[in-house]
Scaffold this motif. Structure first.
Motif, mmCIF file in Angstrom:
data_model
loop_
_atom_site.group_PDB
_atom_site.id
_atom_site.type_symbol
_atom_site.label_atom_id
_atom_site.label_comp_id
_atom_site.label_asym_id
_atom_site.label_seq_id
_atom_site.Cartn_x
_atom_site.Cartn_y
_atom_site.Cartn_z
ATOM 1 N N MET A 34 43.384 48.631 48.616
ATOM 2 C CA MET A 34 42.538 49.495 47.794
ATOM 3 C C MET A 34 42.018 50.679 48.601
ATOM 4 N N GLN B 248 41.931 51.493 38.901
ATOM 5 C CA GLN B 248 43.335 51.886 38.806
ATOM 6 C C GLN B 248 44.302 50.723 38.989
ATOM 7 N N ARG B 249 43.905 49.685 39.755
ATOM 8 C CA ARG B 249 44.796 48.564 40.043
ATOM 9 C C ARG B 249 45.180 47.819 38.770
ATOM 10 N N THR B 250 46.445 47.386 38.713
ATOM 11 C CA THR B 250 46.898 46.629 37.545
ATOM 12 C C THR B 250 46.334 45.217 37.536
ATOM 13 N N GLU C 111 38.708 39.913 45.515
ATOM 14 C CA GLU C 111 38.878 41.328 45.869
ATOM 15 C C GLU C 111 37.701 42.153 45.365
ATOM 16 N N ARG D 74 37.398 48.759 34.177
ATOM 17 C CA ARG D 74 38.816 48.413 34.168
ATOM 18 C C ARG D 74 39.128 47.488 32.994
ATOM 19 N N LEU E 175 43.247 42.559 39.606
ATOM 20 C CA LEU E 175 42.112 42.519 40.518
ATOM 21 C C LEU E 175 41.504 41.119 40.464
ATOM 22 N N ALA F 15 39.707 52.790 42.887
ATOM 23 C CA ALA F 15 40.841 51.919 43.174
ATOM 24 C C ALA F 15 40.758 50.623 42.365
#
Length: 481
Positions: free
Chosen positions: A194, A55-57, A63, A124, A59, A52
């Motif tokens: 998430m 994958q998140r755009t 978090e 990421r 962060l 997660a």
């Protein structure tokens, strides 16, 4: 990243082979039986959060820090439970020495979990060179200790020291490299979004884990530590392409595809997928099929006599490794297309098929287990590829076309090598002839296919190119292939 990752995986594999020279299949089986428990706890503790985070755009530091501390806290609890349960479990399966091995390895769980959050932050950011250097450095440092321990007569504890030290080095190195991007805190409510994505990922990972590891557990409980030691070593040969290419490549592919949103990016996604599948197959297909006939002389010469029974198991499982090296990309492809729920159901079918295969074949012995695993694995891999291709819009013709050079080259190479030696590769001279003929035929077939391969490579690189000094995410992805 590719060369460093190959070194890291090669070191890990070679240290295992070296230590098998000093231990019996029964001793090695204790570790092979224990590692699935360690891996399961690590995966369960992850909660899908690392995927997660990738994958998140966006962060934030908070978090990332909250997700990391949550994973570590759960990991500590699970490690304590495993250590406490090691003695009853050892008594239940009647494996002498298992409690001590499980208790020692439980410490590596916390260390492994501690590295997951920081590693996801680097991934990421597409900092794959840093990731590869850390992984390779950890493997080299721990391998040194493992080799020294093996030479000093530590036996199976040399392998345990290798695993624990490697996770310790990874945890420290990943955190040091990301400490400015992670603010450790206990505000776990902030990771709720998430967790909603990670829940499906976790469920899929649990099912995939079950499909890969249920065999060792069932074999150990039914046939004993020696049998699980033989199957475990053969399984390591089978998973070589996954460790070297598909698993790290899958992470790169998911991160790359996740950043290609919108209808305009569809062609670029398809080009990336076909390029990665094709280039992976050109490496893993010939490498794994070679194991079906090319290991007879090396195994007989270099492994100790009590390991000779592993040879037919490797030959049977090797084609499954080739198929899995391609099918392993189906999961990252689905997740990048926000198909986490579909990935769960695909994993469910995979897990159920593998469990059923082991249950049916186990009464007939270890060889039967390997044969049934091969058949079921190939069928499941074909199913996974078709699902992945259909849901990302890749035509089946393009999918099969990307695999054609590797399939044709490997088939011709195998046929010519066996004809040249009349199927006998036990002697040094025949082994050298078979190896040389195989390599030449495969390479020549690739030269014939070079036009389509180079066109595929060029189109993919051109379409996925980004503005960061020409070093795009696909550039890194192509390096893996």
């Amino acid at each position: 990243m590719s060369s460093v990752n190959v070194v890291k995986s090669a070191v890990q594999f070679l240290i295992t082979l070296l230590i098998t020279y000093f231990v019996t299949p029964t001793e090695f089986g204790l570790v092979a039986f224990s590692l699935p428990f360690i891996a399961f706890i690590s995966m369960l503790t992850d909660l899908g959060l690392s995927s997660a985070m990738i994958q998140r755009t966006s962060l934030t530091k908070e978090e990332a820090g909250a997700a990391t501390t949550l994973m570590v806290a759960i990991g500590i609890g699970c490690a304590l439970v495993l250590a406490a349960a090691s003695k009853p479990l050892g008594a239940a399966v009647d494996m002498q020495g298992l409690p001590a091995v499980l208790a020692a390895l439980s410490g590596s769980v916390v260390l492994s979990i501690s590295a997951m959050g920081p590693r996801a932050v680097l991934e990421r950011s597409l900092q794959y060179q840093t990731i590869a250097l850390i992984e390779a450095g950890a493997a080299m440092a721990s391998a040194t200790v493992g080799v020294v321990g093996a030479l000093l007569g530590w036996g199976i504890w040399a392998l345990i020291a290798y695993y624990v030290l490697m996770q310790a080095v990874r945890a420290v190195a990943f955190y040091v490299n990301t400490r400015r991007h992670i603010h450790l805190n206990f505000k776990w409510r902030g990771v709720a979004l998430m967790l909603s994505f990670g829940g499906w990922v976790l469920a899929s990972n649990v099912l995939n884990f079950t499909a890969r590891n249920v065999g060792n557990l069932l074999i150990g409980a039914k046939l004993g530590a020696a049998a699980v030691g033989l199957f475990g070593l053969a399984f390591q040969f089978m998973t070589l392409p996954l460790m070297i290419l598909s698993w790290p490549g899958g992470g790169v592919l998911m991160a790359t595809l996740s950043r290609m949103s919108g209808e305009r990016e569809q062609d670029r996604r398809k080009a990336a997928i076909c390029a990665v599948l094709g280039m992976t197959a050109m490496i893993t297909f010939p490498a794994m099929i070679y194991l079906t006939f090319g290991l007879k002389y090396p195994v007989a010469t270099f492994l100790s006599p009590h390991w000779q029974e592993v040879l037919p198991l490797i030959a049977i499982l090797a084609p499954a490794g080739a198929a899995q090296s391609i099918a392993a990309y189906a999961g990252p492809i689905l997740l990048a297309h926000n198909q986490a729920r579909l990935q769960f159901w695909v994993s469910s079918a995979n897990s159920a098929s593998m469990i059923l295969a082991f249950v049916v074949a186990l009464p007939f012995g270890l060889t039967a287990v390997a044969v049934v695993y091969l058949v079921v694995s190939i069928l499941v891999c074909a199913f996974m590829l078709m699902i992945g291709a259909r849901n990302c819009g890749v035509p089946y013709a393009s999918l099969f076309g990307s695999l054609m050079p590797a399939t044709v080259g490997t088939s011709l190479g195998t046929l010519c090598a066996l004809v040249a030696t009349k199927g006998e590769v036990a002697s040094l001279s025949h082994w050298l002839i078979a190896t040389a003929v195989y390599a030449v035929v495969v390479l020549c077939s690739y030269v014939i296919f070079r036009a389509s391969y180079l066109e595929q490579h060029a189109v993919a690189a051109r379409r996925i190119g980004s503005a960061d000094a020409g070093k795009s995410s696909l550039g890194r992805l192509v390096e893996i292939g």
